[in-house]
Design an enzyme around this catalytic site. Structure first.
Site, PDB file in Angstrom:
ATOM      1  N   ASP A 194     -30.234  57.406   9.237  1.00 23.78           N
ATOM      2  CA  ASP A 194     -31.270  56.635   9.926  1.00 23.78           C
ATOM      3  C   ASP A 194     -30.839  55.199  10.197  1.00 23.78           C
ATOM      4  OD1 ASP A 194     -33.963  56.540  11.000  1.00 23.78           O
ATOM      5  OD2 ASP A 194     -34.466  55.249   9.301  1.00 23.78           O
ATOM      6  N   ARG A 195     -29.800  54.717   9.482  1.00 27.82           N
ATOM      7  CA  ARG A 195     -29.344  53.334   9.678  1.00 27.82           C
ATOM      8  C   ARG A 195     -28.545  53.170  10.965  1.00 27.82           C
ATOM      9  NH1 ARG A 195     -32.393  49.865   6.881  1.00 27.82           N
ATOM     10  NH2 ARG A 195     -32.675  50.602   4.750  1.00 27.82           N
ATOM     11  N   MET A 275     -40.881  54.071  11.572  1.00 25.87           N
ATOM     12  CA  MET A 275     -41.014  53.297  12.810  1.00 25.87           C
ATOM     13  C   MET A 275     -39.679  52.774  13.330  1.00 25.87           C
ATOM     14  SD  MET A 275     -44.193  53.399  13.546  1.00 25.87           S
ATOM     15  CE  MET A 275     -44.214  52.161  14.836  1.00 25.87           C
ATOM     16  N   ARG A 276     -38.586  53.026  12.593  1.00 29.76           N
ATOM     17  CA  ARG A 276     -37.303  52.489  13.034  1.00 29.76           C
ATOM     18  C   ARG A 276     -36.906  53.046  14.391  1.00 29.76           C
ATOM     19  NH1 ARG A 276     -34.515  52.946   8.622  1.00 29.76           N
ATOM     20  NH2 ARG A 276     -34.597  50.754   8.040  1.00 29.76           N
ATOM     21  N   ALA A 277     -37.207  54.320  14.639  1.00 33.89           N
ATOM     22  CA  ALA A 277     -36.831  54.929  15.916  1.00 33.89           C
ATOM     23  C   ALA A 277     -37.502  54.216  17.086  1.00 33.89           C
ATOM     24  CB  ALA A 277     -37.200  56.414  15.914  1.00 33.89           C
TER      25      ALA A 277
END
Length: 676
Positions: A194-195, A275-277
């Site tokens: 995800d990073r 919410m990173r996406a």
């Protein structure tokens, strides 16, 4: 980006080129993960990015690349004066080797000087070198867990912290993270996956002309690298100028509410976590507009951003293939074009919302009866009772026929299977081992470079000699011989070798589906515990190494799903094959201890003297000290208990399919506690 490889010759290379350039325009996008088969120029393309990165201004003499306009107040080389002398240098691309130590990554303190003189003598690591540049990790999926944890911390906080027994150093570490990996060698942890802001899949073209051009350019590069670079210098110069122009335009790009609503709706429709996406998609769409020379984000920018930012965030487990349903993506974008808040969802599909089918609610599987068997599957008959395991065959009907592959049952959380004793293998999460990380259990003299200092043991070793060393002040007089490092106990990863009975005696569809579901559960457990896995199957007249030991558990799942069944039960052949595989693996990696998992009902009907030969093979494995678990798949009211006999000969343990479930073990523990 001058490389010896034409971008058209690698499928997906244009996407990779775009993803790298977008990160050069806007480092806030968050980096790139490049997935692909070996030999597809992944590393070559990434290294070509370094020549295109804009130069950076740094404080002259600062080892931590502080920005003269805003120096880090906590810089170990600081404090820097407000009028610090600037220096300009190219942005760095720092490579992190897979086998790097923790000290090489974060830096190291001179413990001896810190104790004896009270001096923070700090040697910066790769995170300091990569600050305001690019940190490149080749084979990032093979990186050790503790290094992954350090990367996650630095990427999340933009800083690196080094702690050594009361001595603390902090410095800024903001970098563009770029990684390459071959999925056949294993997947990444979800946290690290995800990073990465964007991901790209690449593979070699199958077109002859394109492959010829690759070879032609590669030979030209090898013959005269300088001339090859000079040939492409004009194009590289044009790219540098375009990147610089896009960077200047980036603050002026407007992301309208309509585009922002499309981004949020797309992330929600594809059920990505967190919410990173959404944030990465917004930054990517903005960078795409700037790269195109526009100040407004378009629908096409949002669509391209989704294709780059979402595929790797949709994985729910290591057996899910990353990817995007582009039809669904287009439908979602169309529904929310212009900022519609409540678009018409259209009529329900046939059968209503619970009508099944192959859509998201149906899961792509046929309906099952109450016992988990598809309605058109043959019923379980003679397969459970016939020693030769010929399902549905009349007595004396000749050689057993082969059955098609049976779908696996749903995986479950498996109980923890461990190797007894204390190992010294690669760090993981399965069996007890002496590791560089974990709880401290003792102290010893350092073997080579000092690792984690054991302060109490060091002081205890130095204390009796203070008078002889002429100590006259408050500080201890420390010598190299006094230093003691901590001995730690943690967990290691093992080689889990599955030996699966695929013979006719296991061929009843319901039973074989349950067996596959159990092995799939153990494969998932192996992924989570950082193990290597291998798969041996035996049926008919022999055994086959279906999957050589690898870190890619999804490859094991794919082989398992296609596994056919039928024929006799050459148990001895399966055990002897396991002995040979483990012998070879011991030569390759002596520190990694094996765990043998035999999935069978214990029957042996293949070859001459099947039972005595199987017993001798089991005793051979036991004599080699191989830790073993036998998963007993025998069912029915009459049971022979042959799997238990095999477990005793292997000097291992036997568990049933039900006992393999972690929830059943927890229930048993609760019952015992209640009874007590």
């Amino acid at each position: 980006m001058s490389t010896p490889y034409p971008f058209t010759a690698i499928v997906g290379m244009e996407d990779l080129r775009l993803a790298l350039l977008l990160n050069a325009v806007s480092p806030a996008v968050g980096g790139v993960l490049v997935r692909g088969e070996k030999g597809t120029a992944k590393s070559t393309a990434v290294r070509a990015l370094a020549a295109l990165m804009p130069r950076v201004d740094v404080v002259a003499g600062c080892r931590f690349s502080c920005d003269p306009a805003a120096p880090d107040p906590a810089c170990p080389d600081g404090p820097h004066p407000s009028a610090a002398e600037p220096a300009s240098r190219p942005a760095r691309m720092v490579e992190l080797p897979v086998g790097a130590s923790e000290d090489r990554l974060v830096g190291a303190l001179d413990i001896e000087r810190a104790l004896a003189e009270g001096v923070k003598a700090f040697e910066p690591g790769l995170l300091a070198d990569a600050h305001r540049g690019v940190l490149y990790v080749d084979e990032v999926n093979l990186l050790h867990d503790h290094l992954v944890d350090l990367l996650l911390d630095a990427a999340a906080m933009g800083a690196s912290y080094v702690e050594r027994e009361g001595v603390s150093v902090r410095h800024a570490a903001r970098f563009l993270l770029v990684g390459t990996m071959n999925p056949e060698e294993g997947e990444l942890r979800p946290q690290l996956l995800d990073r990465f802001g964007l991901t790209v899949e690449v593979r070699a073209s199958r077109e002859t002309d394109e492959r010829v051009e690759v070879v032609r350019r590669r030979l030209a590069y090898d013959e005269d690298p300088a001339a090859f670079a000079a040939e492409w210098e004009a194009e590289e110069g044009s790219l540098r100028a375009r990147i610089a122009a896009a960077r200047e335009l980036l603050p002026s790009v407007r992301l309208g509410d309509g585009s922002l609503r499309q981004i949020a709706a797309t992330c929600a429709a594809f059920e990505v976590d967190g919410m990173r996406a959404d944030i990465v998609m917004a930054r990517t769409a903005t960078a795409l507009a700037a790269w195109a020379g526009r100040t407004e984000v378009t629908d096409a920018d949002v669509r391209q951003a989704a294709l780059l930012a979402l595929p790797h965030r949709r994985r729910r487990n290591p057996f899910d293939a990353p990817g995007m349903d582009e039809d669904k993506l287009d439908e979602t974008l169309e529904q929310h074009r212009g900022g519609d808040e409540d678009p018409d969802p259209g009529p329900e599909p046939d059968g209503g919302p619970d009508g099944g089918g192959d859509g998201p609610g149906g899961g792509g599987r046929p309906p099952r009866a109450d016992d988990g068997t598809p309605p058109d599957a043959p019923s379980e008959t003679a397969a459970d009772s016939d020693p030769d395991g010929t399902p549905g065959a009349a007595p004396g009907a000749g050689a057993p026929r082969e059955q098609a592959a049976v779908p696996s049952a749903e995986p479950f959380t498996a109980r923890a299977l461990t190797v007894p004793g204390l190992g010294e293998g690669a760090a993981g999460r399965r069996s007890r081992a002496r590791t560089a990380h974990g709880r401290t259990t003792g102290a010893r003299r350092p073997r080579g470079t000092l690792g984690k200092l054991h302060l109490a043991a060091t002081v205890q070793a130095a204390a009796p000699h203070q008078r002889d060393r002429g100590r006259g002040g408050p500080g201890l007089v420390i010598r190299r011989d006094d230093l003691r490092e901590a001995v730690r106990e943690g967990r290691e990863g093992n080689l889990v070798l599955f030996v699966v009975d695929a013979s006719g005696s296991m061929a009843a569809r319901r039973r074989m589906g349950a067996v596959k579901g159990a092995v799939l559960s153990l494969l998932l457990d192996a992924y989570q515990r950082r193990d290597k896995v291998g798969l041996i199957t035996f049926r008919g007249t022999g055994a086959e190494l279906a999957l050589p030991p690898t870190s890619s558990v999804d490859a094991g799942a794919a082989r398992l799903e296609k596994l056919p069944t039928g024929g006799r039960t050459p148990l001895a052949a399966g055990l002897l094959k396991a002995h040979e595989v483990l012998r070879v693996e011991r030569l390759r990696d002596a520190a990694r201890r094996p765990l043998l998992v035999v999935v069978t009902d214990g029957r042996a009907t293949g070859g001459p003297e099947p039972l005595p030969l199987a017993s001798r093979a089991a005793r051979l494995l036991a004599a080699g000290g191989v830790a073993s678990v036998v998963v007993d798949c025998e069912t029915g009211p009459v049971r022979l208990g042959l799997a238990g006999v095999l477990a005793r000969e292997l000097r291992g343990t036997a568990v049933t399919l039900d006992e393999l479930r972690a929830d059943s073990v927890a229930a048993l523990v609760r019952d015992v506690r209640r009874a007590a």
